[in-house]
Enzyme design. Structure first.
Site, short mmCIF file in Angstrom:
data_model
loop_
_atom_site.label_atom_id
_atom_site.label_comp_id
_atom_site.label_asym_id
_atom_site.label_seq_id
_atom_site.Cartn_x
_atom_site.Cartn_y
_atom_site.Cartn_z
N HIS A 82 0.80 -1.23 0.00
CA HIS A 82 0.00 0.00 0.00
C HIS A 82 0.83 1.27 0.00
O HIS A 82 0.27 2.36 0.13
CB HIS A 82 -0.92 0.05 1.21
N LYS A 91 1.22 14.47 1.22
CA LYS A 91 -0.14 14.77 0.74
C LYS A 91 -0.31 16.27 0.48
O LYS A 91 -1.29 16.70 -0.11
CB LYS A 91 -1.17 14.28 1.75
N THR A 107 -8.23 6.85 -1.74
CA THR A 107 -9.60 6.35 -1.86
C THR A 107 -10.59 7.47 -1.54
O THR A 107 -11.73 7.43 -2.00
CB THR A 107 -9.86 5.14 -0.92
N LYS A 122 -14.37 8.58 -3.15
CA LYS A 122 -15.60 8.91 -2.41
C LYS A 122 -16.12 10.28 -2.85
O LYS A 122 -17.33 10.49 -3.01
CB LYS A 122 -15.31 8.94 -0.90
#
Ligand code: 26W
Length: 817
Positions: free
Chosen positions: A364, A558, A661, A665
């Site tokens: 991951h 991020k 993910t 969404k």
């Protein structure tokens, strides 16, 4: 269930039944009437009513499943980020409306009652939530599966923001009881730590015996996993650590009460708390204990179940697939070897063949600091027999690699399971498992070409891609009920179970009336989120402004800081009186937890909050921008936010985000993505087309080239680019905080460590990001064009259903019954 599917009389009878059950339970369990009961008590009574129905199904399903031949999946994961269960179960039983009506008759609001449930927050972020979505999809697809993990007494910490700082509070989620779990003391297992290994001869063979160990008891708690409108009920089995003795009576009688308790506590601490580090490995002994604890209990349980039904362990792989969710459960590999050899009497080669056919592994993350490497000395002491087996796996693999790469010692060292006194859990997985997969197309390519390229050259057939997905039931049907109703009205409700059907929505992007309804629903959802924001942060935001959302763990890669820099840039432009800056008023929304020991991440939270305070109190920008930081990001708060987002920020440094993910969404709920060519963003772009997404920044290859060159362009950019300099300087010139708190952030951007500034390459991507944001702003002014893209984002999200991911896993890897 919509009222339509039962006759009016049946519906009313069901409703009366539910009312009786709930009020009866309130009386019997709490000695109260419904009128006097607390909301928490009502929640408990309602949940038990729902649970009774699930129990019936669970029993029947287990009976049939145990009799049906074929392969079952055991999904081993250190984390399961389940969120709340009550509303999800109600939805799956298609009885949400029925319960809402029944409770309304008793003057109770279902929404209020749902809010009483604590989130099962047994995970940090993406990996844990993916495990939860996968259990949902396995069940929806009626595939037999068990999730296996740890029943942490404390989930991920609760976050409070105090004076802009993150404060961590414990999450005692089980304190007021958990309706959704059933203890199974009859399935307790012993897990052994420490001690030593004795060798002895039996029937002319050298055998091994683990002696003088300490025992910890693993007690399983099972949670039912329901699927949408199916008879299948799968199981999440979480292990709790218990001391074998209640307290040591010898110590107790000698008057040493504290000592007597001590050993008990030492054993039970194993399942106390989830480690809050996400994507950052530290070789903590307790973490290794946790890993072995749940893995050993799970493997023992699998073998004992298998032996009840089958004569031999040789056919284990025909009935059992064990999936390793990132490397955290890797110790399952030597543990299964140990049981097959020491307890079942198999030789090495037979055991190794079984292991190889049984295990599959998902990677991951490619961040180096996330790759687990345990000191072998630690494993030798804590798990002496398992350690011996790892040494033997290493010896054999090195032998093989030396044949494959004669003379290339460097390569052999790099690929060996044990090197420099450490065991690389990834190399152990690559050696033993029959399948290795990445979680998005780009990520898998990077695994093949960079991270695991040597292993790819040896075992190319092991490598597969399975792009992540999210469950549409929780993330659209439940989280955005009004949008779901609109979609069902247009294309029917088939998409809830069959993601392929969502594409039928595509033509509606060109239907002006549909777009308008879509836009009104988004506006309502935003008004609801605005109330939530007001209640939780005290900041008033305008539901007619654009909701620009970045919600995810706080990590430098991020790049929440890049978003903050854009906000500052825009603030400066408005104050300068730049005419374009006033266009498309925007509410910038952040929600993120930082690992408690991650200094830079916590400082970025403080910075964002200080930027927010200043901007929100500046009358000059009052009608144009607001910045909010929603505290305690969790599954339940995500459910509220995704439905209200216009713009989805997916702005990681290309190559760093394995998949993402949250991006899926948000897309599913009609948000447009502004993002880099990273993770699953690449595939989102393929699905929606260039006109319906805002892509910016360097490609992963460009990023990797910069790293390979060892030269960062950022110091130079800061020195020469006035726009960048002006924004970056607000970190140190007192604009947002007079105490010069943010020097470390400034330093990391323009000076850096080891001669490399700006590790995550914010500055080289900054102008491109500004440009993309400019396009966003212009597009948002054209309501119709924006809504058209929004509808297309929802319509093209089918591929990102976790049902599709699970179909891929099953076809390519598991082959379940
Ligand atoms: C040992 C510390 C540690 C803890 C957690 C290392 C690594 C992790 C996880 C693997 C981090 C994680 O959650 N990764 C995320 O996994 C998601 C599901 O595949 C992806 O969508 C995200 O891109 C990835 O960051």
């Amino acid at each position: 269930m919509k009222k339509g599917s039962l006759s009016a009389a049946e519906y009313n009878a069901r409703k009366e039944f539910i009312k009786n059950e709930v009020s009866g339970k309130v009386r019997r369990y709490f000695g109260k009437t419904v009128e006097n009961a607390t909301k928490r008590e009502i929640y408990t009574a309602v949940s038990f009513t729902i649970r009774d129905e699930i129990m019936e199904k669970w029993v029947s399903y287990r009976q049939t499943a145990d009799k049906t031949p074929g392969k079952e999946l055991y999904y081993l994961s250190f984390e399961f980020l389940m969120g709340r269960a009550m509303g999800n179960n109600l939805m799956n039983m298609t009885e949400t409306d029925l319960y809402r009506d029944a409770l309304a008759d008793m003057n109770i609001d279902l929404g209020d009652i749902e809010e009483q449930e604590n989130d099962a927050g047994l995970g940090n972020g993406g990996l844990g939530r993916l495990a939860a979505c996968f259990l949902d999809s396995l069940t929806n697809l009626e595939l037999p599966a068990f999730g296996c993990g740890i029943r942490y007494e404390y989930g991920l910490f609760r976050q409070k923001i105090v004076d802009g700082y993150q404060i961590e509070m414990p999450d005692p989620w089980l304190q007021s009881g958990n309706v959704w779990e059933i203890a199974r003391p009859e399935d307790m297992k012993e897990v052994h730590f420490g001690g030593r290994v004795e060798e002895y001869m039996e029937d002319g063979r050298l055998k091994f015996r683990h002696v003088d160990y300490n025992t910890v008891i693993a007690e399983p708690y099972d949670m039912p996993i329901t699927g949408f409108n199916t008879e299948t009920v799968n199981t999440l089995r979480l292990w709790k650590a218990l001391s074998p003795e209640v307290i040591d009576m010898n110590e107790f009688n000698r008057g040493d009460y504290a000592k007597a308790i001590e050993n008990k506590e030492l054993a039970e601490v194993i399942s106390k708390i989830l480690y809050p580090e996400d994507n950052h490995y530290e070789g903590k002994l307790l973490r290794l204990k946790q890993q072995y604890f749940f893995v050993s209990a799970t493997i023992q349980w699998i073998i004992s179940k298998h032996k009840q039904k089958h004569l031999s362990v040789f056919d284990l792989p025909d009935y059992v697939q064990i999936h390793i969710n990132d490397t955290h459960p890797t110790i399952a590999i030597p543990e299964l070897m140990r049981i097959l050899m020491d307890e079942e009497g198999l030789g090495w080669d037979d055991a190794w063949k079984i292991v190889g056919r049984t295990f599959a592994y998902t990677n991951h993350t490619i961040l180096c600091e996330a790759l687990e490497k345990w000191p072998m000395a630690m494993v030798d002491t804590l798990l002496p027999r398992v350690a011996q087996i790892i040494h033997e796996i290493d010896r054999r693999q090195r032998e093989y690699l030396c044949e494959r790469f004669p003379g290339d010692h460097g390569k052999v060292e790099y690929m060996a399971p044990i090197a420099n006194g450490q065991v690389s859990m990834a190399n152990l997985c690559l050696t033993a498992c029959h399948s290795v997969n990445g979680v998005a197309a780009l990520h898998t390519e990077i695994l093949k070409k960079e991270t695991f390229k040597d292993y790819y050259s040896v075992y190319p057939y092991k490598f597969k891609n399975v792009t992540n997905g999210v469950t549409f039931r929780r993330w659209l049907y439940k989280a955005n009920r009004s949008l779901s109703d609109l979609i069902c009205g247009a294309i029917g409700d088939g998409w809830v179970k069959d993601y392929r059907e969502l594409d039928k929505l595509t033509p509606y992007a060109d239907d002006a009336a549909f777009r308008d309804k879509f836009g009104k629903i988004k506006r309502d959802n935003k008004a609801r989120l605005a109330d939530y924001i007001l209640n939780n942060t005290g900041v008033e935001v305008d539901p007619d402004s654009m909701f620009d959302v970045q919600i995810k763990r706080l990590h430098e890669y991020k790049r929440q800081l890049l978003k903050a820099m854009h906000i500052i840039y825009r603030y400066q432009k408005i104050i300068d009186g730049h005419p374009d800056a006033n266009l498309s008023p925007t509410t910038f929304i952040f929600a993120a937890k930082a690992a408690p020991g991650y200094h830079m991440a916590k400082l970025i939270i403080k910075f964002i909050n200080d930027v927010a305070r200043k901007i929100n109190n500046d009358p000059r920008v009052k009608d144009i921008m607001k910045v909010v930081f929603i505290e305690n990001y969790s599954v339940s708060s995500a459910e509220k936010i995704v439905a209200a987002a216009d713009l989805s920020e997916q702005i990681s440094t290309a190559s760093k985000e394995a998949s993402g993910t949250g991006n899926m969404k948000l897309m599913l709920n009609g948000a447009l993505t502004i993002g880099t060519m990273d993770g699953a963003n690449v595939e989102i772009r393929e699905q929606v087309g260039d006109d319906n997404i805002f892509i910016f920044g360097m490609s992963s290859q460009e990023v990797l080239n910069i790293y390979a060159s060892g030269k960062s362009p950022s110091s130079e950019l800061y020195a020469t680019n006035q726009v960048i300099k002006r924004v970056v300087d607000t970190l140190i010139d007192g604009t947002f905080n007079s105490e010069n708190l943010f020097y470390d952030i400034y330093r990391s951007l323009v000076i850096g460590d080891h001669g490399f500034a700006d590790n995550y390459l914010l500055l080289p991507d900054f102008e491109s990001y500004l440009k993309a944001n400019g396009e966003v702003k212009m597009k948002y002014r054209d309501r119709d064009a924006w809504l058209r893209s929004a509808v297309i984002n929802t319509a093209k999200a089918g591929f990102f259903s976790s049902d599709r991911s699970i179909e891929d896993y099953n076809r390519e890897i598991w082959h379940l019954r």
